[in-house]
Design a protein around this motif. Structure first.
Motif, PDB file in Angstrom:
ATOM      1  N   ALA A   1       0.843  -1.208   0.000  1.00  0.00           N
ATOM      2  CA  ALA A   1       0.000   0.000   0.000  1.00  0.00           C
ATOM      3  C   ALA A   1       0.878   1.259   0.000  1.00  0.00           C
ATOM      4  O   ALA A   1       0.501   2.289  -0.555  1.00  0.00           O
TER       5      ALA A   1
ATOM      6  N   LYS B   1       4.268   1.169  -1.104  1.00  0.00           N
ATOM      7  CA  LYS B   1       5.130   1.092  -2.287  1.00  0.00           C
ATOM      8  C   LYS B   1       4.407   1.526  -3.561  1.00  0.00           C
ATOM      9  O   LYS B   1       4.985   2.172  -4.422  1.00  0.00           O
ATOM     10  N   TYR B   2       3.139   1.117  -3.687  1.00  0.00           N
ATOM     11  CA  TYR B   2       2.393   1.420  -4.920  1.00  0.00           C
ATOM     12  C   TYR B   2       1.497   2.650  -4.738  1.00  0.00           C
ATOM     13  O   TYR B   2       0.432   2.746  -5.318  1.00  0.00           O
TER      14      TYR B   2
ATOM     15  N   ASP C   1      -5.587   1.642  -0.016  1.00  0.00           N
ATOM     16  CA  ASP C   1      -4.683   2.745  -0.348  1.00  0.00           C
ATOM     17  C   ASP C   1      -5.254   3.563  -1.490  1.00  0.00           C
ATOM     18  O   ASP C   1      -6.154   3.109  -2.205  1.00  0.00           O
TER      19      ASP C   1
ATOM     20  N   ILE D   1      -1.652   3.780  -7.057  1.00  0.00           N
ATOM     21  CA  ILE D   1      -1.740   3.717  -8.533  1.00  0.00           C
ATOM     22  C   ILE D   1      -2.823   2.758  -9.005  1.00  0.00           C
ATOM     23  O   ILE D   1      -3.221   2.811 -10.166  1.00  0.00           O
ATOM     24  N   GLY D   2      -3.287   1.858  -8.129  1.00  0.00           N
ATOM     25  CA  GLY D   2      -4.316   0.903  -8.525  1.00  0.00           C
ATOM     26  C   GLY D   2      -3.775  -0.173  -9.449  1.00  0.00           C
ATOM     27  O   GLY D   2      -2.589  -0.161  -9.824  1.00  0.00           O
ATOM     28  N   ILE D   3      -4.649  -1.112  -9.814  1.00  0.00           N
ATOM     29  CA  ILE D   3      -4.221  -2.250 -10.640  1.00  0.00           C
ATOM     30  C   ILE D   3      -5.196  -2.380 -11.815  1.00  0.00           C
ATOM     31  O   ILE D   3      -6.407  -2.448 -11.596  1.00  0.00           O
TER      32      ILE D   3
ATOM     33  N   LEU E   1      -2.867 -11.756  -9.821  1.00  0.00           N
ATOM     34  CA  LEU E   1      -2.069 -11.159  -8.750  1.00  0.00           C
ATOM     35  C   LEU E   1      -1.465 -12.171  -7.788  1.00  0.00           C
ATOM     36  O   LEU E   1      -0.436 -11.929  -7.182  1.00  0.00           O
TER      37      LEU E   1
ATOM     38  N   PHE F   1       4.287 -13.048 -10.348  1.00  0.00           N
ATOM     39  CA  PHE F   1       3.559 -12.113 -11.217  1.00  0.00           C
ATOM     40  C   PHE F   1       3.715 -10.687 -10.695  1.00  0.00           C
ATOM     41  O   PHE F   1       3.512 -10.417  -9.505  1.00  0.00           O
ATOM     42  N   ARG F   2       4.067  -9.784 -11.579  1.00  0.00           N
ATOM     43  CA  ARG F   2       4.150  -8.367 -11.244  1.00  0.00           C
ATOM     44  C   ARG F   2       3.474  -7.579 -12.357  1.00  0.00           C
ATOM     45  O   ARG F   2       3.644  -7.914 -13.530  1.00  0.00           O
ATOM     46  N   VAL F   3       2.706  -6.570 -11.971  1.00  0.00           N
ATOM     47  CA  VAL F   3       2.060  -5.741 -12.985  1.00  0.00           C
ATOM     48  C   VAL F   3       3.142  -4.913 -13.676  1.00  0.00           C
ATOM     49  O   VAL F   3       3.975  -4.303 -13.005  1.00  0.00           O
TER      50      VAL F   3
ATOM     51  N   GLY G   1      10.491  -5.325  -6.395  1.00  0.00           N
ATOM     52  CA  GLY G   1       9.600  -6.329  -5.804  1.00  0.00           C
ATOM     53  C   GLY G   1       9.918  -7.698  -6.359  1.00  0.00           C
ATOM     54  O   GLY G   1      10.706  -7.831  -7.303  1.00  0.00           O
ATOM     55  N   THR G   2       9.312  -8.719  -5.760  1.00  0.00           N
ATOM     56  CA  THR G   2       9.635 -10.095  -6.157  1.00  0.00           C
ATOM     57  C   THR G   2       8.452 -10.801  -6.822  1.00  0.00           C
ATOM     58  O   THR G   2       8.619 -11.842  -7.438  1.00  0.00           O
ATOM     59  N   GLY G   3       7.253 -10.271  -6.638  1.00  0.00           N
ATOM     60  CA  GLY G   3       6.074 -10.972  -7.154  1.00  0.00           C
ATOM     61  C   GLY G   3       5.716 -12.172  -6.295  1.00  0.00           C
ATOM     62  O   GLY G   3       4.990 -13.063  -6.732  1.00  0.00           O
ATOM     63  N   LEU G   4       6.220 -12.194  -5.065  1.00  0.00           N
ATOM     64  CA  LEU G   4       5.898 -13.326  -4.178  1.00  0.00           C
ATOM     65  C   LEU G   4       5.085 -12.901  -2.958  1.00  0.00           C
ATOM     66  O   LEU G   4       4.499 -13.743  -2.275  1.00  0.00           O
TER      67      LEU G   4
ATOM     68  N   LEU H   1       2.189 -11.357  -2.429  1.00  0.00           N
ATOM     69  CA  LEU H   1       0.763 -11.689  -2.347  1.00  0.00           C
ATOM     70  C   LEU H   1       0.540 -13.193  -2.321  1.00  0.00           C
ATOM     71  O   LEU H   1      -0.431 -13.673  -1.743  1.00  0.00           O
TER      72      LEU H   1
END
Ligand code: ADP
Length: 381
Positions: free
Chosen positions: A279, A281-282, A306, A309-311, A319, A324-326, A336-339, A341
């Motif tokens: 929340a 970081k993005y 938060d 920037i939203g998704i 997600l 997985f990373r946007v 980030g690592t994408g791990l 979530l």
């Protein structure tokens, strides 16, 4: 909104055949022929009833008539494929044409049996269907086994890499500290960059190792009970120190009488830390983060919201996939690592809860977590 912990389905039953046909004589003869051949058979006159049963049990085979009132065979196949992509489907019909056969295959049928057929023909086609189902299951098992071996290998390598990486990072720290003022400016910059990259690598390793510990069942303790308030307070206090957090408003609203939740402090801290970390970081300068919890019907509802920037909607279903990373212009510089979530989802399901996400691109994101309230006697203990 995506709900991430669907009810677990039963294991498939190898010898179970479901027959859906509006013709009673046909149902009876299929049942007789197949029971004699050693199958367990359940018959249904209506597509809806058969599909409902198929949701409860997991047959290896489905025999379905094409021409039926209400729901026809094509529609049954379509719906069944959404529930179970592997069940072998055999279509029977009185008006056999190549077109109907092709259409049925396109919808996902495996084979086709025109009426009238002999008991031997039915047995043969069902036997072939079962054989195909077994092959699919075997291929699936081998794929899982291969994935498992790969995961174990990555875990082993991660373990081995962790100590040398920590050591290199520490040597660089010592070098920067003890040679202060003696190193050329460029060297200080390069060492600094190396430290950032090493830090990213260590985070990745730590996340991976945490995930594999959760998967082995050696992390979360659903029998433990914890109070969320001190956990949230600690995490927020830590994360407020992050440079990004300085430009944000962080609000925590937890009622003082909030009951304890099931789960140990370490897992819950990791969950809250990942969500609050994201929340922040993005987010965007001037944005806000709110962490609220309420108690409803035996559940603690934790909401981390938060105004970041939203998704984009199309990414939401992915997600919780590993790594997985946007990828957008706004996220490309965010490490980030994408791990994170994936870890959150595993923790929540280990603790018997659920996690949902809703987001609007450019406006913000909300994670809603339900965690079971700890029983009174445990709380007292
Ligand atoms: P990461 O380490 O990349 O942050 P996560 O698993 O925590 O990995 O998140 C996966 C992706 O989901 C992120 O890369 C980011 O694109 C997106 N995401 C997660 N939380 C938020 C959030 N609060 N706001 C916007 N995007 C988010």
């Amino acid at each position: 909104m995506v709900l991430l912990n669907p009810a677990p389905s039963r294991p498939p039953e190898e010898n179970l055949v479901i027959v859906i046909d509006d013709d009673e004589i046909m149902r009876l003869s299929c049942e007789q022929i197949l029971s004699k051949a050693g199958y367990r058979v359940e018959t249904f006159g209506k597509g809806h009833d058969g599909i409902r049963r198929l949701r409860e049990v997991r047959p290896s085979l489905l025999v379905v008539d094409i021409k039926m009132p209400e729901l026809d065979g094509f529609e049954v196949i379509r719906r069944v494929r959404e529930i179970d992509p592997e069940v072998a489907i055999v279509v029977i019909t009185g008006y056999a044409t190549i077109e109907t056969a092709v259409d049925a295959m396109k919808e996902g049928a495996y084979d086709f049996l025109p009426k009238p057929f002999t008991p031997g023909e039915l047995r043969m086609i069902i036997g072939r269907g079962l054989e195909r189902w077994r092959l699919i299951k075997e291929a699936q098992r081998l794929r899982h086994e291969k994935e498992e071996v790969e995961r174990r290998f990555i875990t082993l390598v991660s373990h081995q890499l962790k100590s040398p990486l920590v050591a290199v990072k520490q040597y660089l720290d010592v070098m920067l500290f003890s040679l202060q003022g003696q190193l050329p400016e460029k060297a200080v910059e390069w060492v600094g960059r190396s430290q950032v990259r090493l830090g990213e690598m260590l985070t990745l390793i730590q996340d991976w190792l945490a995930l594999s510990k959760i998967e082995r069942g050696s992390w979360c303790d659903p029998a433990a009970t914890s109070s969320l308030a001190p956990i949230v307070a600690d995490i927020v206090q830590d994360q407020r120190q992050l440079p990004l957090a300085a430009a944000l408003t962080i609000e925590v609203v937890l009622p003082p009488d909030l009951p304890s939740v099931c789960g140990d402090r370490v897992s819950l801290s990791m969950l809250v830390s990942n969500l609050v970390g994201n929340a922040i970081k993005y987010n965007r300068p001037g944005g806000s983060v709110s962490i609220r919890a309420t108690h409803e019907d035996g559940w603690i509802k934790l909401v981390v919201r938060d105004t970041g920037i939203g998704i984009p909607q199309e990414y939401i279903p992915r997600l919780f996939q590993e790594f997985f990373r946007v990828k957008t212009e706004e996220t490309q510089e965010i490490p980030g690592t994408g791990l994170g979530l994936v870890i959150c989802k595993r923790i929540v399901s280990e603790l018997g809860g659920s996690i949902e996400v809703s987001s609007k691109e450019g406006e913000g994101t909300t994670f809603l977590i339900h965690l079971p309230v700890a029983e009174m006697k445990k709380e007292a203990g």
